[in-house]
Design a protein around this motif. Structure first.
Motif, PDB file in Angstrom:
ATOM      1  N   VAL A   1      13.506   1.867  -1.891  1.00 25.33           N
ATOM      2  CA  VAL A   1      12.905   0.851  -2.722  1.00 25.33           C
ATOM      3  C   VAL A   1      11.815   0.166  -1.923  1.00 25.33           C
ATOM      4  O   VAL A   1      11.997  -0.132  -0.750  1.00 25.33           O
ATOM      5  CB  VAL A   1      13.956  -0.189  -3.159  1.00 25.33           C
ATOM      6  N   ALA A   2      10.702  -0.070  -2.559  1.00 29.33           N
ATOM      7  CA  ALA A   2       9.606  -0.807  -1.936  1.00 29.33           C
ATOM      8  C   ALA A   2       9.280  -2.012  -2.797  1.00 29.33           C
ATOM      9  O   ALA A   2       9.363  -1.954  -4.015  1.00 29.33           O
ATOM     10  CB  ALA A   2       8.376   0.084  -1.814  1.00 29.33           C
ATOM     11  N   THR A   3       8.918  -3.102  -2.146  1.00 24.84           N
ATOM     12  CA  THR A   3       8.524  -4.298  -2.864  1.00 24.84           C
ATOM     13  C   THR A   3       7.396  -4.977  -2.110  1.00 24.84           C
ATOM     14  O   THR A   3       7.159  -4.695  -0.946  1.00 24.84           O
ATOM     15  CB  THR A   3       9.734  -5.255  -3.052  1.00 24.84           C
ATOM     16  N   GLY A   4       6.714  -5.853  -2.783  1.00 25.58           N
ATOM     17  CA  GLY A   4       5.600  -6.555  -2.158  1.00 25.58           C
ATOM     18  C   GLY A   4       4.287  -6.121  -2.765  1.00 25.58           C
ATOM     19  O   GLY A   4       4.207  -5.835  -3.957  1.00 25.58           O
ATOM     20  N   HIS A   5       3.276  -6.049  -1.945  1.00 27.96           N
ATOM     21  CA  HIS A   5       1.940  -5.651  -2.396  1.00 27.96           C
ATOM     22  C   HIS A   5       1.916  -4.145  -2.653  1.00 27.96           C
ATOM     23  O   HIS A   5       1.795  -3.342  -1.728  1.00 27.96           O
ATOM     24  CB  HIS A   5       0.891  -6.039  -1.359  1.00 27.96           C
ATOM     25  N   GLY A   6       2.038  -3.797  -3.921  1.00 30.54           N
ATOM     26  CA  GLY A   6       2.151  -2.402  -4.313  1.00 30.54           C
ATOM     27  C   GLY A   6       1.005  -1.531  -3.867  1.00 30.54           C
ATOM     28  O   GLY A   6       1.193  -0.361  -3.542  1.00 30.54           O
ATOM     29  N   GLU A   7      -0.205  -2.081  -3.846  1.00 32.79           N
ATOM     30  CA  GLU A   7      -1.366  -1.281  -3.438  1.00 32.79           C
ATOM     31  C   GLU A   7      -1.205  -0.776  -2.006  1.00 32.79           C
ATOM     32  O   GLU A   7      -1.593   0.347  -1.694  1.00 32.79           O
ATOM     33  CB  GLU A   7      -2.661  -2.098  -3.542  1.00 32.79           C
ATOM     34  N   GLU A   8      -0.637  -1.611  -1.145  1.00 38.36           N
ATOM     35  CA  GLU A   8      -0.443  -1.210   0.248  1.00 38.36           C
ATOM     36  C   GLU A   8       0.614  -0.117   0.356  1.00 38.36           C
ATOM     37  O   GLU A   8       0.480   0.811   1.166  1.00 38.36           O
ATOM     38  CB  GLU A   8      -0.058  -2.421   1.107  1.00 38.36           C
ATOM     39  N   VAL A   9       1.651  -0.224  -0.445  1.00 43.93           N
ATOM     40  CA  VAL A   9       2.712   0.789  -0.442  1.00 43.93           C
ATOM     41  C   VAL A   9       2.163   2.117  -0.966  1.00 43.93           C
ATOM     42  O   VAL A   9       2.419   3.184  -0.396  1.00 43.93           O
ATOM     43  CB  VAL A   9       3.917   0.321  -1.286  1.00 43.93           C
ATOM     44  N   ILE A  10       1.379   2.052  -2.039  1.00 46.67           N
ATOM     45  CA  ILE A  10       0.835   3.267  -2.640  1.00 46.67           C
ATOM     46  C   ILE A  10      -0.099   3.996  -1.675  1.00 46.67           C
ATOM     47  O   ILE A  10      -0.112   5.228  -1.625  1.00 46.67           O
ATOM     48  CB  ILE A  10       0.111   2.929  -3.957  1.00 46.67           C
ATOM     49  N   ARG A  11      -0.865   3.253  -0.898  1.00 44.18           N
ATOM     50  CA  ARG A  11      -1.828   3.889   0.024  1.00 44.18           C
ATOM     51  C   ARG A  11      -1.162   4.848   1.006  1.00 44.18           C
ATOM     52  O   ARG A  11      -1.798   5.767   1.502  1.00 44.18           O
ATOM     53  CB  ARG A  11      -2.598   2.820   0.794  1.00 44.18           C
ATOM     54  N   VAL A  12       0.113   4.613   1.329  1.00 47.83           N
ATOM     55  CA  VAL A  12       0.816   5.500   2.260  1.00 47.83           C
ATOM     56  C   VAL A  12       1.960   6.255   1.583  1.00 47.83           C
ATOM     57  O   VAL A  12       2.765   6.883   2.257  1.00 47.83           O
ATOM     58  CB  VAL A  12       1.355   4.722   3.489  1.00 47.83           C
ATOM     59  N   ALA A  13       2.019   6.198   0.227  1.00 44.58           N
ATOM     60  CA  ALA A  13       3.138   6.799  -0.518  1.00 44.58           C
ATOM     61  C   ALA A  13       4.447   6.354   0.128  1.00 44.58           C
ATOM     62  O   ALA A  13       5.292   7.158   0.516  1.00 44.58           O
ATOM     63  CB  ALA A  13       3.009   8.316  -0.562  1.00 44.58           C
ATOM     64  N   GLY A  14       4.607   5.040   0.246  1.00 43.95           N
ATOM     65  CA  GLY A  14       5.656   4.435   1.052  1.00 43.95           C
ATOM     66  C   GLY A  14       7.072   4.869   0.749  1.00 43.95           C
ATOM     67  O   GLY A  14       7.821   5.228   1.659  1.00 43.95           O
TER      68      GLY A  14
END
Length: 95
Positions: A1-14
């Motif tokens: 699960v990832a939370t927070g600033h989604g754009e930052e997570v998406i940039r690395v396919a977190g």
């Protein structure tokens, strides 16, 4: 699960990154820490202020081991096991 600033997570396919790291032998905690550290490196490369951003990962592997890590303090998560419910504060890269 990832939370927070989604754009930052998406940039690395977190979330995908965390799962792949666990599949390759990292613990859930190690995988979450790696993902947050990678995002921080990318933020700094773009010369953004990381203190304005919060990112958190929570992972559970097939053995029931869990891990959580975030950029800034304040990421709290709940879990339930045979001992009951537990509310925990995630470790943070910045203290």
């Amino acid at each position: 699960v990832a939370t927070g600033h989604g754009e930052e997570v998406i940039r690395v396919a977190g979330s995908h990154l965390v799962v792949e790291l666990m599949r390759n032998g990292k613990t859930p905690q190690e995988a979450c820490e790696y993902a947050v550290e990678l995002i921080l490196k990318k933020i700094k490369l773009r010369k953004k202020n990381p203190s304005d951003i919060q990112i958190g990962f929570l992972a559970l592997d097939k053995y029931g081991r869990h891990g959580a890590f975030c950029l800034q303090p304040g990421f709290t998560y709940a879990r339930c096991d045979n001992n009951g419910n537990t509310l925990s504060d995630s470790d943070a890269l910045y203290k």
